[in-house]
Structures are given as C-alpha cells and as structure tokens.
Design an enzyme around this catalytic site. Structure first.
Site, mmCIF file in Angstrom:
data_model
loop_
_atom_site.group_PDB
_atom_site.id
_atom_site.type_symbol
_atom_site.label_atom_id
_atom_site.label_comp_id
_atom_site.label_asym_id
_atom_site.label_seq_id
_atom_site.Cartn_x
_atom_site.Cartn_y
_atom_site.Cartn_z
ATOM 1 C CD GLU A 191 -3.281 4.357 9.477
ATOM 2 O OE1 GLU A 191 -3.925 3.286 9.409
ATOM 3 O OE2 GLU A 191 -2.166 4.525 8.943
ATOM 4 C CD1 TRP A 222 -2.698 -1.385 -0.107
ATOM 5 C CD2 TRP A 222 -2.652 -1.819 2.084
ATOM 6 N NE1 TRP A 222 -3.647 -2.346 0.138
ATOM 7 C CE2 TRP A 222 -3.644 -2.633 1.486
ATOM 8 C CE3 TRP A 222 -2.450 -1.915 3.461
ATOM 9 C CZ2 TRP A 222 -4.425 -3.525 2.211
ATOM 10 C CZ3 TRP A 222 -3.219 -2.811 4.186
ATOM 11 C CH2 TRP A 222 -4.195 -3.606 3.573
ATOM 12 C CE1 TYR A 236 -0.442 1.004 16.368
ATOM 13 C CE2 TYR A 236 -0.595 -1.322 16.983
ATOM 14 C CZ TYR A 236 -0.154 -0.329 16.111
ATOM 15 O OH TYR A 236 0.594 -0.668 15.011
ATOM 16 C CD GLU A 255 2.317 -3.217 14.046
ATOM 17 O OE1 GLU A 255 2.874 -4.037 13.283
ATOM 18 O OE2 GLU A 255 1.077 -3.074 14.109
ATOM 19 C CB ALA A 292 -5.749 -1.702 18.353
ATOM 20 C CB SER A 293 -8.862 1.115 14.731
ATOM 21 O OG SER A 293 -8.856 2.413 15.312
ATOM 22 C CD GLU A 332 -0.564 -7.041 14.984
ATOM 23 O OE1 GLU A 332 -0.159 -6.081 15.667
ATOM 24 O OE2 GLU A 332 -1.618 -7.008 14.313
ATOM 25 C CE LYS A 367 -6.448 4.017 5.864
ATOM 26 N NZ LYS A 367 -6.709 2.669 6.452
#
Length: 333
Positions: free
Chosen positions: A297, A70, A229, A255, A261-262, A167, A294
């Site tokens: 985001e 992406w 996150y 990470e 988390a989204s 994950e 993005k």
C-alpha cells in the site's frame, strides 16, 4: 480514504525517546522545541481561519494513524512521542474504525481503549489530537453517546479536536450530514463549549462546495474537512476548496496523501506538492495518512513489520513515509 512536569512547562525533553533514526538532510528538531499546545494554546475559528489563543492564525501539520482495528500495535505512547520528537508533528489523528469486524460497533471497549491511549499520550506529549470517528455511514445514536463520553472526559483539554464523521459517501446528502452534525455537536457542547469540531461532507469530503453554499448555522468553532489523494484529486478539487475558503468556509485537511484514493498506485509528487503549496498559502491545517504497515500500500508510511514502538530507521519507512517525515521536519518550529 475510500475504503509531565517538563511537558506542562511547554518544553520537550530531548531524552524522552531513546531510539534514534538515520539523519536526513533536513536538520533534526531542536531538543528544546516548545510543544505545539504550549505554543498555540486553545484553538478557535475566526472567519475562515484556525487561530490560537493569541488570535494569530495557526497551521497545524501532522500524521494520521491507520484504522485502529487493523493496526492496533501502533496505538501507544511511544509512537506518539516519536512522531512529536522525530517527525515534528503538531497534531495526530487516531482513526477509530466503526463498521468493520473488530471495530467500534462490534467491540466498543477495545476501540475506546486504543483511542484513549493515544489521546492521553498526545496530551502528555503536548500535541493536538483529533478524535476521529472513522465511519463511512451514519450511526447517529452511537456517535452521540461516544462523543458525549469523550467530551466529558477531555473537554477541559485544549489539545483535543473532534472529527465526528470521517467520510460521508455518495449515499448521504449534505442535509443528512448537517442534521447528524447538529446532534453530535450538541452532545459535545454539553461538556465542551469550545474545542474544535471537524465536520465532513458527502462524496468522501469532496463536496466542500455544498458546505460553502449552506453551512451549519448557530455553531462555533467548527471547521470542514477536505480529503485529497494527489493521484486522484487534482486542480478541480483545489479550485472547489479555494472557492469555499473565499466564501468564508474554514477548511481542515484531516486526511491526505500522494497516491490514489485507493491507497495504491504511484505517488504523484507534482500534484502532492501543488496541494502542499495550496494549503500553506491558504493557511489550511493538514495531516498525512497513515501510520500503518500494509504490504504493497503506497500510502502506508511504514514497511511491513516496522517496530510498534516508533524509533523507525529509514529502512522501516516506505517512500511515502520518508517523504512525509522530511516534509514535516522542514516545517519544524
């Protein structure tokens, strides 16, 4: 997230990246800074800690790329050099997508080209690099073949770490992940006897407790990933991680970021700082996620349309990007 010569000598050429960014309050990294790999050398695991060639504990801090399928525009040597020179990273993590359209399972050649471009650039730049199999499901045969190829190509380079399953989700058990890990690590060790392997756990790398209770047997230089996150994962996951470390489990946060988390929502700076303090206190290596642009985001460190060659100004960084850049520079050595 839920779904050259100077370098060989160990010094960074301050002219290796011509672009400049707006000065922050934190001083810029020194132009003659020793590269991370020259500083620490071959990594190993001793007890619950990551150590360098001298045997002293090492904490790597760095920045992960977004999915290569992406955000392929950022998979280049200029970005790697910029992250080294301006963000002062010790380690980068190219995230090779596996399942989505255009990712590895449907376009192996393009995916491997993007991955090896970043790995080669990291080796040239003298920073560590995590080869991230960015999957959410088991693809054992494909992973064995891929990591065998990568280990044969890069196994003599101390720069390289292997993250063999990004994950695992709720539908993979720890026993399934263990069996998969044994197979993939076996393939790696045929070519690379000592570089670090990062193993995930179920529920998006939150079940470090199951790892601590029943770790892999007969393996060396393995660490286990925890992903957080800060807008979603709080003290409960730090407590779980602390208990695992106390039990002798080597943890690596490959990470993380400050939002949900989204990838959305506001950054929870209080929890984010609590996590940073926790990792520093426990000498846990960590990377922020991700180099992507993005729109809308929160966790993307770049504004939409940010240059594909690094050299980003403050205006090209999101709030998260500015925060993480400053944080990484504050640890510069």
């Amino acid at each position: 997230m839920l779904v050259g010569v100077a370098l060989a000598a160990g010094c960074i050429d301050p002219k290796s990246h011509a672009k400049t960014a707006k000065t922050e309050a934190v001083p810029a990294p020194p132009g003659n800074r020793t590269t991370p790999v020259a500083r620490y050398g071959q990594l190993a695991v001793r007890g619950a800690e990551l150590v360098g060639a001298s045997g002293a504990p090492v904490v790597l801090r760095g920045q992960a790329f977004g999915w290569d399928n992406w955000w392929p525009q950022y998979y280049n040597a200029d970005v790697v050099r910029w992250l080294r020179d301006d963000w002062c990273v010790d380690v980068v993590r190219p995230a090779m997508g596996i399942e989505p359209d255009g990712a590895y399972l449907s376009n192996k050649a393009a995916s491997k080209e993007r991955m090896t471009t970043v790995v080669d650039a990291a080796i040239e730049a003298g920073v560590y690099v995590i080869i991230d199999w960015h999957a959410h499901n088991l693809h054992q045969a494909e992973a064995v073949a891929f990591f065998s190829e990568m280990a044969e190509r890069y196994g003599k380079q101390p720069h390289v770490l292997y993250e063999i399953f990004n994950e695992p989700e709720k539908d993979e058990t720890w026993q399934q992940v263990k069996d998969y890990a044994a197979a993939v690590i076996g393939a790696i060790r045929q070519h690379d006897p000592d570089n670090i392997v990062i193993v995930g756990s179920p529920e998006w790398d939150q079940r470090i407790d199951t790892v601590a209770a029943d770790p892999l047997k007969g393996q060396t230089n393995v660490v286990y990933s925890v992903h957080f996150y800060a807008g979603t994962h709080g003290q409960w996951l730090r407590d779980r991680t602390q208990a695992a470390i106390a039990a002798g489990t080597p943890v690596f946060v490959s990470e993380s970021s400050g939002a949900e988390a989204s990838g959305q929502g506001k950054n929870n700076y209080e929890e984010w700082k609590a996590w940073i303090d926790f990792m520093e206190k426990n000498r846990v290596s960590w990377l922020n996620y991700s180099v992507s642009d993005k729109a809308g985001e929160t966790i993307s460190v770049l504004q939409p349309g940010a240059r594909a060659s690094g050299g980003w100004s403050d205006a090209e960084l999101t709030e998260s990007g500015q925060y993480v850049r400053k944080l990484l520079r504050s640890h510069c050595k």
